[in-house]
Design a protein around this motif. Structure first.
Motif, PDB file in Angstrom:
ATOM      1  N   MET A   1       0.847  -1.176   0.000  1.00 40.91           N
ATOM      2  CA  MET A   1       0.000   0.000   0.000  1.00 40.91           C
ATOM      3  C   MET A   1       0.889   1.234   0.000  1.00 40.91           C
ATOM      4  SD  MET A   1      -2.803   1.282   2.868  1.00 40.91           S
ATOM      5  CE  MET A   1      -3.556  -0.304   2.952  1.00 40.91           C
ATOM      6  N   LYS A   2       0.561   2.173  -0.839  1.00 39.00           N
ATOM      7  CA  LYS A   2       1.309   3.426  -0.901  1.00 39.00           C
ATOM      8  C   LYS A   2       0.315   4.578  -0.972  1.00 39.00           C
ATOM      9  CE  LYS A   2       4.706   5.955  -3.629  1.00 39.00           C
ATOM     10  NZ  LYS A   2       5.614   5.916  -4.770  1.00 39.00           N
ATOM     11  N   PHE A   3       0.579   5.625  -0.203  1.00 37.93           N
ATOM     12  CA  PHE A   3      -0.247   6.824  -0.260  1.00 37.93           C
ATOM     13  C   PHE A   3       0.571   8.009   0.200  1.00 37.93           C
ATOM     14  CE2 PHE A   3      -1.046   4.796   3.830  1.00 37.93           C
ATOM     15  CZ  PHE A   3      -0.848   5.824   4.728  1.00 37.93           C
ATOM     16  N   THR A   4       0.072   9.185  -0.041  1.00 35.88           N
ATOM     17  CA  THR A   4       0.716  10.406   0.442  1.00 35.88           C
ATOM     18  C   THR A   4      -0.296  11.213   1.238  1.00 35.88           C
ATOM     19  OG1 THR A   4       0.171  11.605  -1.574  1.00 35.88           O
ATOM     20  CG2 THR A   4       2.320  10.525  -1.501  1.00 35.88           C
ATOM     21  N   ARG A   5       0.201  12.016   2.132  1.00 38.28           N
ATOM     22  CA  ARG A   5      -0.623  12.939   2.919  1.00 38.28           C
ATOM     23  C   ARG A   5       0.045  14.302   2.837  1.00 38.28           C
ATOM     24  NH1 ARG A   5      -3.914   9.431   2.409  1.00 38.28           N
ATOM     25  NH2 ARG A   5      -4.622   8.050   4.062  1.00 38.28           N
ATOM     26  N   LYS A   6      -0.754  15.346   2.930  1.00 33.55           N
ATOM     27  CA  LYS A   6      -0.201  16.689   2.791  1.00 33.55           C
ATOM     28  C   LYS A   6      -0.531  17.550   4.005  1.00 33.55           C
ATOM     29  CE  LYS A   6       0.235  18.679  -1.089  1.00 33.55           C
ATOM     30  NZ  LYS A   6       0.084  19.451  -2.295  1.00 33.55           N
ATOM     31  N   ALA A   7       0.400  18.402   4.321  1.00 33.12           N
ATOM     32  CA  ALA A   7       0.215  19.410   5.359  1.00 33.12           C
ATOM     33  C   ALA A   7       0.888  20.688   4.867  1.00 33.12           C
ATOM     34  CB  ALA A   7       0.831  18.953   6.672  1.00 33.12           C
ATOM     35  N   GLN A   8       0.498  21.810   5.460  1.00 33.72           N
ATOM     36  CA  GLN A   8       1.039  23.086   5.023  1.00 33.72           C
ATOM     37  C   GLN A   8       1.365  23.930   6.245  1.00 33.72           C
ATOM     38  OE1 GLN A   8      -0.711  26.402   4.964  1.00 33.72           O
ATOM     39  NE2 GLN A   8       0.961  27.331   3.823  1.00 33.72           N
ATOM     40  N   ALA A   9       2.483  24.607   6.184  1.00 29.66           N
ATOM     41  CA  ALA A   9       2.880  25.531   7.240  1.00 29.66           C
ATOM     42  C   ALA A   9       3.126  26.901   6.624  1.00 29.66           C
ATOM     43  CB  ALA A   9       4.151  25.046   7.929  1.00 29.66           C
ATOM     44  N   GLN A  10       2.756  27.921   7.365  1.00 27.16           N
ATOM     45  CA  GLN A  10       3.060  29.293   6.967  1.00 27.16           C
ATOM     46  C   GLN A  10       3.648  30.002   8.175  1.00 27.16           C
ATOM     47  OE1 GLN A  10      -0.044  32.386   6.436  1.00 27.16           O
ATOM     48  NE2 GLN A  10       0.797  32.558   4.356  1.00 27.16           N
ATOM     49  N   TRP A  11       4.675  30.787   7.949  1.00 27.81           N
ATOM     50  CA  TRP A  11       5.333  31.534   9.019  1.00 27.81           C
ATOM     51  C   TRP A  11       5.516  32.966   8.560  1.00 27.81           C
ATOM     52  CZ3 TRP A  11       6.197  30.030  13.867  1.00 27.81           C
ATOM     53  CH2 TRP A  11       6.970  30.863  14.674  1.00 27.81           C
ATOM     54  N   LYS A  12       5.250  33.905   9.456  1.00 27.28           N
ATOM     55  CA  LYS A  12       5.462  35.323   9.164  1.00 27.28           C
ATOM     56  C   LYS A  12       6.246  35.939  10.312  1.00 27.28           C
ATOM     57  CE  LYS A  12       1.306  35.865   6.405  1.00 27.28           C
ATOM     58  NZ  LYS A  12       0.039  36.558   6.219  1.00 27.28           N
ATOM     59  N   GLY A  13       7.339  36.597   9.964  1.00 24.07           N
ATOM     60  CA  GLY A  13       8.120  37.300  10.977  1.00 24.07           C
ATOM     61  C   GLY A  13       9.342  36.522  11.416  1.00 24.07           C
ATOM     62  N   SER A  14       9.997  37.045  12.438  1.00 26.28           N
ATOM     63  CA  SER A  14      11.230  36.444  12.953  1.00 26.28           C
ATOM     64  C   SER A  14      10.917  35.188  13.754  1.00 26.28           C
ATOM     65  CB  SER A  14      11.965  37.452  13.840  1.00 26.28           C
ATOM     66  OG  SER A  14      11.222  37.687  15.017  1.00 26.28           O
ATOM     67  N   GLY A  15      11.973  34.463  14.101  1.00 25.58           N
ATOM     68  CA  GLY A  15      11.801  33.233  14.865  1.00 25.58           C
ATOM     69  C   GLY A  15      11.121  33.422  16.195  1.00 25.58           C
ATOM     70  N   LYS A  16      11.516  34.440  16.944  1.00 26.88           N
ATOM     71  CA  LYS A  16      10.958  34.612  18.288  1.00 26.88           C
ATOM     72  C   LYS A  16       9.671  35.428  18.284  1.00 26.88           C
ATOM     73  CE  LYS A  16      12.190  35.315  23.030  1.00 26.88           C
ATOM     74  NZ  LYS A  16      13.235  35.455  24.002  1.00 26.88           N
ATOM     75  N   GLU A  17       9.576  36.435  17.458  1.00 27.23           N
ATOM     76  CA  GLU A  17       8.400  37.293  17.478  1.00 27.23           C
ATOM     77  C   GLU A  17       7.358  36.893  16.429  1.00 27.23           C
ATOM     78  OE1 GLU A  17      11.563  38.683  17.488  1.00 27.23           O
ATOM     79  OE2 GLU A  17      11.517  39.055  19.645  1.00 27.23           O
ATOM     80  N   GLY A  18       7.753  36.074  15.472  1.00 25.75           N
ATOM     81  CA  GLY A  18       6.845  35.692  14.406  1.00 25.75           C
ATOM     82  C   GLY A  18       5.756  34.744  14.861  1.00 25.75           C
ATOM     83  N   LYS A  19       4.852  34.486  13.933  1.00 24.46           N
ATOM     84  CA  LYS A  19       3.761  33.556  14.192  1.00 24.46           C
ATOM     85  C   LYS A  19       3.498  32.777  12.917  1.00 24.46           C
ATOM     86  CE  LYS A  19       1.484  36.346  17.687  1.00 24.46           C
ATOM     87  NZ  LYS A  19       1.289  35.626  18.887  1.00 24.46           N
ATOM     88  N   GLY A  20       2.934  31.597  13.089  1.00 23.89           N
ATOM     89  CA  GLY A  20       2.637  30.772  11.941  1.00 23.89           C
ATOM     90  C   GLY A  20       1.338  30.025  12.114  1.00 23.89           C
ATOM     91  N   THR A  21       0.974  29.316  11.055  1.00 24.74           N
ATOM     92  CA  THR A  21      -0.196  28.443  11.088  1.00 24.74           C
ATOM     93  C   THR A  21       0.164  27.119  10.457  1.00 24.74           C
ATOM     94  OG1 THR A  21      -1.051  29.259   8.979  1.00 24.74           O
ATOM     95  CG2 THR A  21      -1.849  30.364  10.993  1.00 24.74           C
TER      96      THR A  21
END
Length: 140
Positions: A1-21
């Motif tokens: 059995m073979k399949f793929t799954r997908k996810a998405q990340a978004q990041w805005k700003g610097s490492g410490k002050e930024g935020k993502g989803t």
């Protein structure tokens, strides 16, 4: 059995002050917030990679264990797994899986053997290089 799954990340700003989803194709995660604060501190609502790895590992392990138990003629009433992911010095070093099973007609030694086999063959266990420790208990 073979399949793929997908996810998405978004990041805005610097490492410490930024935020993502984080979002998943299934929609279970839909722009779920994550940030420095949700990862390295407590209090802010959101998730983090380590918690998601723990959930993925616990879920995969539970399903793998259920399949292996079935191969030996056992059907669990419940398998409860707590996954604790330890992040230390820039890497995930240990994952503790704390398993409690309620399985009719199985003895503790057989349950231990099947659980440890599940830990070894679980696809997420094989993916991770962290030390994976398993504690097993059987409801009486």
């Amino acid at each position: 059995m073979k399949f793929t799954r997908k996810a998405q990340a978004q990041w805005k700003g610097s490492g410490k002050e930024g935020k993502g989803t984080l979002s998943t194709a299934s929609g279970v995660l839909d722009k779920t917030p994550h940030s420095f604060h949700t990862r390295f501190e407590d209090g802010e609502k959101g998730t983090n990679p380590e918690e998601l790895v723990g959930a993925a590992h616990a879920g995969c392990f539970a399903m793998q264990l259920s399949f292996l138990l079935g191969e030996d003629g056992f059907t669990p009433k419940s398998l409860d797994i707590d996954a604790t992911v330890t992040f230390e010095d820039g890497e995930v070093t240990v994952i503790n899986l704390d398993l409690e099973g309620d399985i009719p007609d199985i003895d503790a030694e057989q349950f231990q053997q099947i659980a440890h086999k599940a830990k070894e063959v679980c696809p997420i266990s094989k993916l991770l290089k962290a030390d994976i420790q398993l504690k097993v208990s059987l409801k009486k």
